[in-house]
Design an enzyme around this catalytic site. Structure first.
Site, mmCIF file in Angstrom:
data_model
loop_
_atom_site.group_PDB
_atom_site.id
_atom_site.type_symbol
_atom_site.label_atom_id
_atom_site.label_comp_id
_atom_site.label_asym_id
_atom_site.label_seq_id
_atom_site.Cartn_x
_atom_site.Cartn_y
_atom_site.Cartn_z
ATOM 1 N N ALA A 173 0.884 -1.220 -0.043
ATOM 2 C CA ALA A 173 -0.028 -0.020 0.103
ATOM 3 C C ALA A 173 0.778 1.192 0.015
ATOM 4 C CB ALA A 173 -0.942 0.151 1.098
ATOM 5 N N ASN A 174 1.995 1.272 -0.108
ATOM 6 C CA ASN A 174 3.086 2.410 -0.154
ATOM 7 C C ASN A 174 3.135 3.067 -1.348
ATOM 8 O OD1 ASN A 174 4.731 0.105 -0.114
ATOM 9 N ND2 ASN A 174 6.226 1.333 -0.752
ATOM 10 N N GLY A 212 2.031 2.978 -6.000
ATOM 11 C CA GLY A 212 0.960 2.210 -7.118
ATOM 12 C C GLY A 212 -0.319 2.054 -6.834
ATOM 13 N N GLY A 259 -1.798 0.153 -4.769
ATOM 14 C CA GLY A 259 -2.090 -0.211 -3.396
ATOM 15 C C GLY A 259 -2.205 1.266 -2.952
ATOM 16 N N SER A 297 -4.333 -10.382 -13.458
ATOM 17 C CA SER A 297 -3.718 -9.538 -14.477
ATOM 18 C C SER A 297 -4.434 -9.996 -15.924
ATOM 19 C CB SER A 297 -2.075 -9.767 -14.573
ATOM 20 O OG SER A 297 -1.656 -9.318 -15.742
ATOM 21 N N TYR A 327 5.745 -14.529 -14.742
ATOM 22 C CA TYR A 327 4.861 -13.777 -14.344
ATOM 23 C C TYR A 327 3.394 -14.196 -14.577
ATOM 24 C CZ TYR A 327 2.325 -9.442 -13.485
ATOM 25 O OH TYR A 327 1.324 -8.419 -12.943
#
Length: 301
Positions: A22-23, A25, A27, A146, A171
């Site tokens: 959450a720090n 982008g 989030g 995604s 990915y």
């Protein structure tokens, strides 16, 4: 119908939400909007200094806790500390993830790093928090998928991509695994008669710091590629809308999947998106669940 925007988020006062990664982008935008609408938000982050700066910017009822999804020890410590202080958790947004385009790397537990961070860590976290989530009046779990999940395939004989490793394919596989998990979680919650809703979302192509970081190993040419790629993306504020809708819209059903409705689902207004056939395959869900339980040591449902 008018396009769904963050202004349609209902009042979140009295709810406790956990947002991983959450720090920055997606989030950060998600946590900001939840706090803006009154939720108590736990920023679950690897870098607590960056988390503290994010909390300062967000304001409201926000706290920072350390969580590294690439370490099961960290996941267990986070879950134990969180539930001791917050025995009821209304919302878990499994937002955090990594994108690698370099050589194969492994997590603290020896997992291929993208699978470990993007799916196995969230699987363990969700299981360890499920008791607290189930205690909420309208509990919800959101898993971040995604569009790359649609072209991926799970190889249960080589989940960790130890043979013929290709980062982009790994990915996609990790995001397919995340999606299969979210759908299988919904199946199991329903079968158990649980009130918890397991919903999913994907951001399309969004301008975050993950893509530039993924190309760092290529030096200056990689930076040029990353910058060109940004031209095809939408803003992080728009990219976060699908997961915010999955997290907050009243009446969301278990198994619903939200994403952009524009060209190839890369951008545009939020709609109910399409899942790949493998993502909804019950056999794939059962096999992945069994593998995840064995690998993480976390069993639930």
């Amino acid at each position: 119908m008018a396009a769904w925007t963050a202004d349609r988020i209902p009042d979140q006062h009295g709810r406790t939400a956990v947002v991983t990664g959450a720090n920055s982008g997606l989030g950060l935008v998600t946590a900001t909007e939840l706090a803006r609408h009154g939720a108590r938000v736990v920023l679950a982050v690897r870098n607590t200094a960056a988390g503290a700066e994010a909390a300062r910017r967000i304001g409201g009822d926000v706290e920072v806790r350390e969580l590294d999804l690439a370490s099961l020890d960290s996941v267990r410590a986070f879950a134990a500390g969180l539930t001791a202080d917050h025995p009821v958790v209304d919302l878990l947004v499994n937002n955090a993830g990594v994108v690698l385009l370099g050589p194969r790397r492994t997590s603290a537990d020896g997992f291929e790093l993208q699978l470990g961070t993007n799916m196995l860590g969230p699987f363990a976290l969700t299981g360890l928090l499920l008791g607290a989530i189930s205690a909420a009046p309208e509990p919800r779990v959101v898993s971040l998928s995604s569009i790359t999940h649609k072209s991926a395939h799970l190889d249960f004989d080589d989940l960790m991509f130890e043979r013929d490793y290709r980062a982009a394919r790994a990915y996609g596989r990790s995001k397919l695994a995340t999606t299969v998990f979210g759908i299988e979680l919904d199946r199991r919650l329903r079968a158990a008669g649980s009130p918890v809703v397991s919903a999913l979302a994907h951001p399309g192509l969004t301008r975050t710091n993950l893509t530039p970081r993924a190309w760092e190993h290529r030096g200056r040419p990689g930076q040029v590629i990353a910058r060109l790629g940004l031209l095809a993306t939408q803003s992080v504020e728009r990219g976060a809308l699908p997961q915010l809708r999955a997290a907050t819209e009243p009446g969301v059903r278990g198994g619903q999947f939200f994403g952009p409705g524009g060209l190839f689902e890369t951008r545009g207004r939020v709609v109910e998106a399409r899942l790949s056939r493998e993502a909804t395959d019950p056999d794939a869900g059962k096999r992945l669940w069994s593998a995840a339980e064995e690998l993480t040591g976390v069993s639930y449902l």
